[in-house]
Design a protein around this motif. Structure first.
Motif, short mmCIF file in Angstrom:
data_model
loop_
_atom_site.label_atom_id
_atom_site.label_comp_id
_atom_site.label_asym_id
_atom_site.label_seq_id
_atom_site.Cartn_x
_atom_site.Cartn_y
_atom_site.Cartn_z
N GLY A 80 3.07 -5.68 -4.28
CA GLY A 80 1.77 -5.07 -4.03
C GLY A 80 1.73 -3.56 -4.09
N VAL A 81 2.68 -2.94 -4.79
CA VAL A 81 2.68 -1.47 -4.86
C VAL A 81 1.99 -0.95 -6.13
N GLY A 82 1.63 -1.87 -7.02
CA GLY A 82 0.95 -1.45 -8.25
C GLY A 82 1.81 -1.54 -9.50
N LYS A 83 2.87 -2.34 -9.47
CA LYS A 83 3.72 -2.49 -10.67
C LYS A 83 2.91 -3.06 -11.83
N THR A 84 2.30 -4.22 -11.58
CA THR A 84 1.58 -4.90 -12.66
C THR A 84 0.40 -4.07 -13.14
N THR A 85 -0.35 -3.52 -12.18
CA THR A 85 -1.52 -2.71 -12.52
C THR A 85 -1.09 -1.53 -13.38
N SER A 120 -9.08 2.19 -5.68
CA SER A 120 -10.45 1.94 -6.15
C SER A 120 -10.69 0.45 -6.30
N PRO A 158 -5.98 6.79 -7.84
CA PRO A 158 -6.70 6.61 -6.58
C PRO A 158 -6.85 5.13 -6.24
N SER A 194 -8.99 -3.16 -8.62
CA SER A 194 -8.56 -4.48 -8.13
C SER A 194 -9.45 -5.60 -8.67
P1 ADP Z 1 2.65 -5.43 -7.75
O1 ADP Z 1 2.71 -5.82 -9.18
O2 ADP Z 1 3.57 -4.30 -7.39
O3 ADP Z 1 2.82 -6.59 -6.82
P2 ADP Z 1 -0.17 -5.09 -8.22
O4 ADP Z 1 -0.30 -4.18 -9.38
O5 ADP Z 1 -0.37 -6.55 -8.47
O6 ADP Z 1 1.18 -4.83 -7.46
O7 ADP Z 1 -1.20 -4.58 -7.12
C1 ADP Z 1 -1.33 -5.26 -5.87
C2 ADP Z 1 -2.80 -5.45 -5.54
O8 ADP Z 1 -3.43 -4.20 -5.39
C3 ADP Z 1 -3.57 -6.16 -6.65
O9 ADP Z 1 -4.54 -6.97 -6.07
C4 ADP Z 1 -4.20 -5.03 -7.44
O10 ADP Z 1 -5.38 -5.43 -8.09
C5 ADP Z 1 -4.48 -4.02 -6.33
N1 ADP Z 1 -4.42 -2.64 -6.81
C6 ADP Z 1 -3.49 -2.08 -7.62
N2 ADP Z 1 -3.77 -0.79 -7.85
C7 ADP Z 1 -4.91 -0.50 -7.16
C8 ADP Z 1 -5.71 0.67 -6.99
N3 ADP Z 1 -5.41 1.81 -7.58
N4 ADP Z 1 -6.82 0.55 -6.22
C9 ADP Z 1 -7.14 -0.61 -5.62
N5 ADP Z 1 -6.44 -1.74 -5.74
C10 ADP Z 1 -5.33 -1.70 -6.50
#
Ligand code: ADP
Ligand code: MG
Length: 315
Positions: free
Chosen positions: A62-67, A270, A268, A274
């Motif tokens: 949940g740190v934003g790896k995939t995003t 946002s 940021p 998500s």
């Molecule tokens: P990871 O791959 O590290 O587990 P994700 O990229 O899946 O993390 O992100 C975790 C959650 O947070 C997801 O639901 C994603 O949509 C949300 N998220 C990621 N980046 C942001 C952001 N900048 N603002 C709001 N939500 C975010």
């Protein structure tokens, strides 16, 4: 992230707001969206001299790896660069965000790639989002791969062998992002052996650096025993909430720790970011004029330019 929006509103108030619709926030967002989707006016991004392979890792979930993996990939692809995302998480979130139906029983996935049952040509699918954006999807089979791999020959090198230079050159990929699961198991080790660079997304939250020490030790181990070229090239601060002091403190601490490797652009927090994967889209396609999309476009530009400076690439 600063945008040109404050300038727009200042001009509006200076002349009494008589400019009308052209200066509204919606018009400004539309203008930014069209600029992002057709980046003809901005200087082109450097094409790396050889394929840059980047592992996006942090064993915290949940740190934003995939995003980060899918949005940097999409931002580079709209600049005409050829980009592959390898989804190495059994959850398949990167595949979903890139519009790939990874639940179909008949597709070849990263699982077959690791087991040597498929080649890159057979497993890579074009994302409907962009013609130069590709993905090797993950299916739920991958959940068992961590165990199945243990007994295989060269178990740490399976992904590296599948992503060999010849296969990558055939597709002309400029960038390959490997989206890791939230663990430091054999899948992540495969990613670290296949890549030269590690990109660590760090969430601007409590315990942001928790586990990062362990990640760095693992990177050192892989470097010492399996892949001497591996290094942390980039750190990206994600989910920054400007209203909290904590976010600034985390950002400062991460910059103290990683110095120049930390991109100046901060993503940021946002809601739009998500929401996008729920529509099978990256934020770049879902809402190109949003702050989230702009931050990933800016981060991609910084990332491409920093990489070109270190490998001497030129367009
Ligand atoms: P990871 O791959 O590290 O587990 P994700 O990229 O899946 O993390 O992100 C975790 C959650 O947070 C997801 O639901 C994603 O949509 C949300 N998220 C990621 N980046 C942001 C952001 N900048 N603002 C709001 N939500 C975010
Ligand atoms: Mg993920």
């Amino acid at each position: 992230m600063p945008s040109n929006q404050p300038n727009v509103s200042r001009e509006t108030s200076a002349n009494g707001g008589t400019d009308g619709f052209a200066d509204t926030p919606i018009a400004a967002a539309a203008a930014r969206a069209s600029e992002i989707l057709t980046p003809g006016g901005t200087p082109p991004l450097p094409r790396p001299a050889s394929t840059r392979i980047i592992t996006v890792a942090n064993q915290k979930g949940g740190v934003g790896k995939t995003t980060t993996a899918v949005n940097l990939a999409a931002a580079l692809a709209i600049h005409g660069l050829r980009v592959l995302v390898v989804d190495l998480d059994p959850q398949g979130n990167a595949s979903t965000a890139l519009g790939i139906d990874h639940r179909r029983p008949d597709i070849s996935s990263v699982y077959e790639l690791l087991l040597g049952e498929a080649t890159l040509d057979g497993a890579a699918q074009q994302s409907p989002a962009h013609e130069s954006l590709w993905c090797v999807p993950a299916t739920l089979d991958l959940a068992g791969a961590e165990i199945e791999l243990v007994s295989l020959v060269a178990r740490e090198n399976r992904l590296k062998n599948a992503l060999n230079a010849e296969a990558l050159a055939r597709h002309g990929f400029d960038y390959v992002f490997i989206d890791c699961p939230p663990s430091l198991g054999l899948l992540t080790v495969n990613a670290m052996v296949a890549a030269k660079e590690v990109l660590i997304p760090i969430q601007c939250e409590y315990y942001a650096l928790e586990g990062v020490g362990q990640l760095l030790r693992n990177i050192e181990l892989v470097q010492a025993h399996l892949n001497p070229d591996l290094h942390v090239s980039t750190v990206l601060l994600t989910m920054y909430d400007g209203r909290t002091k904590l976010a600034d403190q985390v950002a400062e601490e991460v910059r103290r720790h990683f110095g120049e490797k930390v991109l100046k652009t901060i993503v940021p927090r946002s809601v739009k970011v998500s929401e996008a994967p729920g529509f099978g889209m990256t934020i770049i396609d879902y809402d190109p004029g949003s702050r989230g999309a702009m931050s990933y476009v800016d981060a991609a530009r910084e990332f491409a330019i920093a990489g070109a400076a270190t490998d001497g690439a030129a367009r």
